[in-house]
Scaffold this motif. Structure first.
Motif, short mmCIF file in Angstrom:
data_model
loop_
_atom_site.label_atom_id
_atom_site.label_comp_id
_atom_site.label_asym_id
_atom_site.label_seq_id
_atom_site.Cartn_x
_atom_site.Cartn_y
_atom_site.Cartn_z
N HIS A 1 0.80 -1.18 0.00
CA HIS A 1 0.22 0.08 0.02
C HIS A 1 0.91 1.26 0.00
CE1 HIS A 1 -3.56 -2.18 0.45
NE2 HIS A 1 -3.06 -2.98 1.37
N SER B 1 4.44 4.24 4.30
CA SER B 1 3.34 4.68 5.41
C SER B 1 4.42 5.42 6.33
CB SER B 1 3.14 3.41 6.12
OG SER B 1 4.03 2.72 6.66
N HIS C 1 4.09 8.78 6.55
CA HIS C 1 3.46 9.79 7.05
C HIS C 1 1.91 9.58 6.94
CE1 HIS C 1 2.79 10.00 2.80
NE2 HIS C 1 1.54 10.71 2.72
N GLN C 2 1.14 10.28 7.85
CA GLN C 2 -0.35 10.05 7.95
C GLN C 2 -1.15 10.88 6.92
OE1 GLN C 2 -1.76 11.24 11.80
NE2 GLN C 2 -3.57 10.53 11.76
N ARG C 3 -1.99 10.11 6.34
CA ARG C 3 -2.86 10.81 5.38
C ARG C 3 -3.64 11.67 5.89
NH1 ARG C 3 -5.03 6.90 0.58
NH2 ARG C 3 -5.25 9.00 -0.16
N PHE D 1 -7.13 14.19 5.43
CA PHE D 1 -8.40 14.49 4.67
C PHE D 1 -8.78 15.80 4.82
CE2 PHE D 1 -7.77 10.06 5.09
CZ PHE D 1 -7.98 9.38 3.75
#
Length: 55
Positions: A41, A44, A46-48, A50
């Motif tokens: 995927h 990872s 960094h944090q996504r 929104f």
């Protein structure tokens, strides 16, 4: 006359159980191999985030 049949039945069940245990003990499991795909995927690190779309 029922006693020998019980003993025969017990003997058959013991033999079947031993055969089953022997069969399962001889298989080779490759649990140390790990996954086939690494980082499926993406990174990872960094944090996504929104954000709500402005109107």
């Amino acid at each position: 006359m029922t006693e020998p049949s019980k003993e025969d039945t017990k003997k058959k069940f013991r033999e079947a159980l031993e055969k089953k245990n022997h069969k399962s003990a001889t298989t080779v499991e490759h649990k140390d191999g790990g996954p086939k795909v690494n980082n499926a995927h993406g990174p990872s690190d960094h944090q996504r985030m929104f954000r709500r779309k402005s109107i």
